[in-house]
Design an enzyme around this catalytic site. Structure first.
Site, short mmCIF file in Angstrom:
data_model
loop_
_atom_site.label_atom_id
_atom_site.label_comp_id
_atom_site.label_asym_id
_atom_site.label_seq_id
_atom_site.Cartn_x
_atom_site.Cartn_y
_atom_site.Cartn_z
N ARG A 1 0.83 -1.21 0.00
CA ARG A 1 0.00 0.00 0.00
C ARG A 1 0.86 1.26 0.00
O ARG A 1 1.80 1.38 0.78
CB ARG A 1 -0.92 0.01 1.22
CG ARG A 1 -1.70 1.31 1.30
CD ARG A 1 -2.86 1.22 2.21
NE ARG A 1 -3.45 2.52 2.45
CZ ARG A 1 -4.39 2.74 3.36
NH1 ARG A 1 -4.86 1.74 4.07
NH2 ARG A 1 -4.87 3.95 3.52
N ARG B 1 -6.82 1.76 -2.78
CA ARG B 1 -5.74 1.13 -2.03
C ARG B 1 -5.74 -0.38 -2.21
O ARG B 1 -6.81 -0.98 -2.36
CB ARG B 1 -5.79 1.52 -0.55
CG ARG B 1 -6.88 0.96 0.28
CD ARG B 1 -8.10 1.82 0.57
NE ARG B 1 -8.04 3.24 0.58
CZ ARG B 1 -8.11 3.99 1.69
NH1 ARG B 1 -8.21 3.44 2.86
NH2 ARG B 1 -8.12 5.30 1.59
N ASP C 1 -6.71 -2.01 3.05
CA ASP C 1 -7.00 -1.18 4.21
C ASP C 1 -7.41 -2.11 5.34
O ASP C 1 -8.23 -3.00 5.13
CB ASP C 1 -8.16 -0.23 3.87
CG ASP C 1 -8.37 0.83 4.93
OD1 ASP C 1 -7.73 1.87 4.82
OD2 ASP C 1 -9.17 0.59 5.86
N ASP D 1 -8.72 -1.75 9.26
CA ASP D 1 -9.13 -0.85 10.34
C ASP D 1 -9.48 -1.66 11.59
O ASP D 1 -10.15 -2.69 11.50
CB ASP D 1 -10.38 -0.05 9.94
CG ASP D 1 -10.08 1.03 8.92
OD1 ASP D 1 -8.96 1.56 8.92
OD2 ASP D 1 -10.97 1.33 8.11
O1 GSY Z 1 -12.33 2.99 5.00
C1 GSY Z 1 -11.89 1.91 4.32
C2 GSY Z 1 -11.50 2.21 2.91
N1 GSY Z 1 -12.66 2.64 2.11
C3 GSY Z 1 -13.64 1.87 1.62
C4 GSY Z 1 -13.93 0.49 1.71
O2 GSY Z 1 -13.23 -0.31 2.34
N2 GSY Z 1 -15.07 0.07 1.06
C5 GSY Z 1 -15.88 0.93 0.35
N3 GSY Z 1 -16.93 0.43 -0.26
N4 GSY Z 1 -15.60 2.25 0.26
C6 GSY Z 1 -14.51 2.70 0.89
N5 GSY Z 1 -14.04 3.95 0.94
C7 GSY Z 1 -12.93 3.89 1.68
S1 GSY Z 1 -11.94 5.27 2.04
#
Ligand code: GSY
Length: 171
Positions: A84, A93, A96, A98
């Site tokens: 990443r 990315r 991710d 979290d």
């Molecule tokens: O916050 C996590 C990254 N992220 C995502 C995600 O994981 N899934 C979707 N559908 N939209 C996202 N926008 C972000 S930023």
């Protein structure tokens, strides 16, 4: 900081929308410590940020003595392992990870908030969360009624051999 001597439930959210999305999720899940359950993998429309492709998302349940800070280090190590590169906020990315939730623990620090401050607003978190921790869903939330989110795969649970090769917090 809480130092846990007995293991407790922790939930991590994983997402990918660059490269081999499923392979990124699968490699991360296999390398995470203390995994006891993995949700389905869902294709989800991107939320926020620039125009970008759809994500694959899943949620992983751990039973762990790791602190929130240690879990954040584990998460960042998995993101680095997926190559990443942090270019723009909310941009596409490879991976991710979290930290969503740890039973009985709250953290409010500049780079780490637990529970995750937006976890209950995001269908791409709540729909997979329903597979592994339905008790945490907001009252009345029906994952089956959410449009545009499709379950596309199931990840194989990690084997003991995966766990031996898994990442520790400092990796
Ligand atoms: O916050 C996590 C990254 N992220 C995502 C995600 O994981 N899934 C979707 N559908 N939209 C996202 N926008 C972000 S930023």
């Amino acid at each position: 900081m809480t130092v846990a001597t007995t293991s407790r439930r922790a939930l991590l959210a994983l997402g990918s929308n660059l490269g081999d999305r499923r392979a990124h999720l699968e490699a991360a899940v296999r390398a995470l410590p203390d995994v006891v359950a993995v949700s389905g993998v869902y294709e989800t429309p991107p939320v926020g940020g620039p125009e970008q492709g759809p994500y694959l998302n899943c949620v992983v349940e751990l039973r762990t003595t790791l602190s929130a800070r240690q879990l954040l280090e584990v998460a960042r190590a998995r993101e680095r392992a997926a190559g990443r590169v942090r270019r723009e906020r909310w941009g596409p990315r490879t991976l991710d990870v979290d930290v969503l939730w740890i039973d009985g623990e709250t953290v409010d620090e500049p780079d780490l908030e637990v529970p995750h401050p937006r976890m209950f607003e995001r269908d791409f978190v709540l729909v997979p969360l329903a597979d592994v921790a339905a008790d945490l869903l907001p009252a009345g939330y029906d994952p089956a009624a959410v449009p545009d989110i499709v379950r596309v795969a199931d990840l194989a649970p990690a084997t003991p051999a995966d766990a031996e090769g898994g990442a520790g917090p400092g990796e």
